[in-house]
Design an enzyme around this catalytic site. Sequence first.
Site, mmCIF file in Angstrom:
data_model
loop_
_atom_site.group_PDB
_atom_site.id
_atom_site.type_symbol
_atom_site.label_atom_id
_atom_site.label_comp_id
_atom_site.label_asym_id
_atom_site.label_seq_id
_atom_site.Cartn_x
_atom_site.Cartn_y
_atom_site.Cartn_z
ATOM 1 N N HIS A 17 -4.883 2.126 7.203
ATOM 2 C CA HIS A 17 -3.486 2.592 7.338
ATOM 3 C C HIS A 17 -3.199 3.692 6.306
ATOM 4 C CE1 HIS A 17 0.998 1.798 7.836
ATOM 5 N NE2 HIS A 17 0.961 2.458 6.693
ATOM 6 N N GLU A 18 -3.599 3.444 5.051
ATOM 7 C CA GLU A 18 -3.317 4.425 3.976
ATOM 8 C C GLU A 18 -4.154 5.687 4.153
ATOM 9 O OE1 GLU A 18 -0.730 3.925 2.425
ATOM 10 O OE2 GLU A 18 -0.542 1.795 2.816
ATOM 11 N N GLY A 57 0.833 -1.197 0.000
ATOM 12 C CA GLY A 57 0.000 0.000 0.000
ATOM 13 C C GLY A 57 0.865 1.243 0.000
ATOM 14 N N CYS A 80 5.325 0.029 7.339
ATOM 15 C CA CYS A 80 5.073 1.175 6.462
ATOM 16 C C CYS A 80 6.336 1.478 5.678
ATOM 17 C CB CYS A 80 4.693 2.385 7.323
ATOM 18 S SG CYS A 80 4.412 3.891 6.385
ATOM 19 N N LEU A 81 6.194 1.725 4.386
ATOM 20 C CA LEU A 81 7.376 2.019 3.563
ATOM 21 C C LEU A 81 8.077 3.299 4.027
ATOM 22 C CD1 LEU A 81 6.133 1.080 -0.030
ATOM 23 C CD2 LEU A 81 7.712 -0.187 1.433
ATOM 24 N N GLN A 126 3.314 9.973 0.559
ATOM 25 C CA GLN A 126 4.586 9.274 0.801
ATOM 26 C C GLN A 126 5.594 9.524 -0.318
ATOM 27 O OE1 GLN A 126 2.366 5.419 1.887
ATOM 28 N NE2 GLN A 126 4.267 5.251 3.048
ATOM 29 N N HIS A 164 -2.551 8.173 6.364
ATOM 30 C CA HIS A 164 -1.525 9.007 5.710
ATOM 31 C C HIS A 164 -2.148 10.272 5.114
ATOM 32 C CE1 HIS A 164 2.191 6.675 5.805
ATOM 33 N NE2 HIS A 164 1.550 5.585 5.447
HETATM 34 C C1 Y12 Z 1 -1.246 -4.056 6.626
HETATM 35 C C2 Y12 Z 1 -0.443 -3.220 7.335
HETATM 36 C C3 Y12 Z 1 0.081 -2.099 6.738
HETATM 37 C C4 Y12 Z 1 -0.231 -1.806 5.425
HETATM 38 C C5 Y12 Z 1 0.321 -0.582 4.793
HETATM 39 C C6 Y12 Z 1 1.282 -0.851 3.701
HETATM 40 N N1 Y12 Z 1 2.568 -1.198 4.251
HETATM 41 C C7 Y12 Z 1 3.545 -1.680 3.457
HETATM 42 O O1 Y12 Z 1 3.329 -1.881 2.281
HETATM 43 C C8 Y12 Z 1 4.860 -1.906 4.079
HETATM 44 C C9 Y12 Z 1 5.807 -2.534 3.409
HETATM 45 C C10 Y12 Z 1 7.223 -2.617 3.816
HETATM 46 C C11 Y12 Z 1 8.101 -3.257 2.955
HETATM 47 C C12 Y12 Z 1 9.442 -3.289 3.217
HETATM 48 O O2 Y12 Z 1 10.332 -3.863 2.344
HETATM 49 C C13 Y12 Z 1 10.648 -5.191 2.411
HETATM 50 O O3 Y12 Z 1 10.159 -5.892 3.252
HETATM 51 C C14 Y12 Z 1 11.592 -5.697 1.404
HETATM 52 C C15 Y12 Z 1 9.935 -2.657 4.337
HETATM 53 O O4 Y12 Z 1 11.327 -2.606 4.429
HETATM 54 C C16 Y12 Z 1 12.068 -3.187 5.387
HETATM 55 O O5 Y12 Z 1 11.574 -3.557 6.392
HETATM 56 C C17 Y12 Z 1 13.494 -3.253 5.077
HETATM 57 C C18 Y12 Z 1 9.079 -2.026 5.215
HETATM 58 C C19 Y12 Z 1 7.712 -1.988 4.948
HETATM 59 C C20 Y12 Z 1 -1.053 -2.653 4.735
HETATM 60 C C21 Y12 Z 1 -1.575 -3.767 5.335
HETATM 61 CO CO CO Z 2 2.341 3.685 5.559
#
Ligand code: Y12
Ligand code: CO
Length: 174
Positions: free
Chosen positions: A138-139, A45, A96-97, A50, A142
Amino acid sequence: MIRQVLTYPDPVLKKVSRDVSTFDEELHTLLDDMCDTMLAENGIGLAAIQIGVDLNVLVILLPREEDDQQHREDVFEIINPKITAKSGKEIYREGCLSIPEYYDEVERAAEVTVEYLDRTGTPQTLQADGLLAIAVQHEMDHLSGQLFVERLPMLKRKKFEKEWKKRIRDNKRF
Ligand code: Y12
Ligand code: CO
């Protein structure tokens, strides 16, 4: 095009986003870039703020159950969303990214109904539960300048701030 994801504590992430009023090529490029960026960063997401754009726009792309892979054609492109109903409670360990490598438990509604516009400006209604309901909430946070760490209880929030400051000091930030 992949854009740079802003990370905590960038003050831009605190901005309140505004509604989209023009459904043109520029908006379509923004949506495409958001999807490119989310996929490139392994996210599920992303909100426009962001990547520094203060518009009420978000994208969500969950992996399919059958192969656990994200398929671009499944993307939800959600513009000017409003939650019109919510029910139940669910605790999920969120990430969260904009706060890489930090995950923590947040309580949210288990089911939400969302009214929004698609990329053509057509009204849509989404009834979401499970991971999709969590992602939408969550989004949408933001869009009002809120990050999931701001929903943590005070002690966990303090621990996060301490860890994050240390990470910035040690220059471990991305
Ligand atoms: C459930 C909870 C939160 C959401 C919001 C969207 N969150 C994400 O997409 C987070 C992604 C994320 C990805 C990462 O990269 C890797 O894992 C490779 C990251 O990076 C590290 O931890 C290095 C952190 C967050 C939607 C549904
Ligand atoms: Co986020």
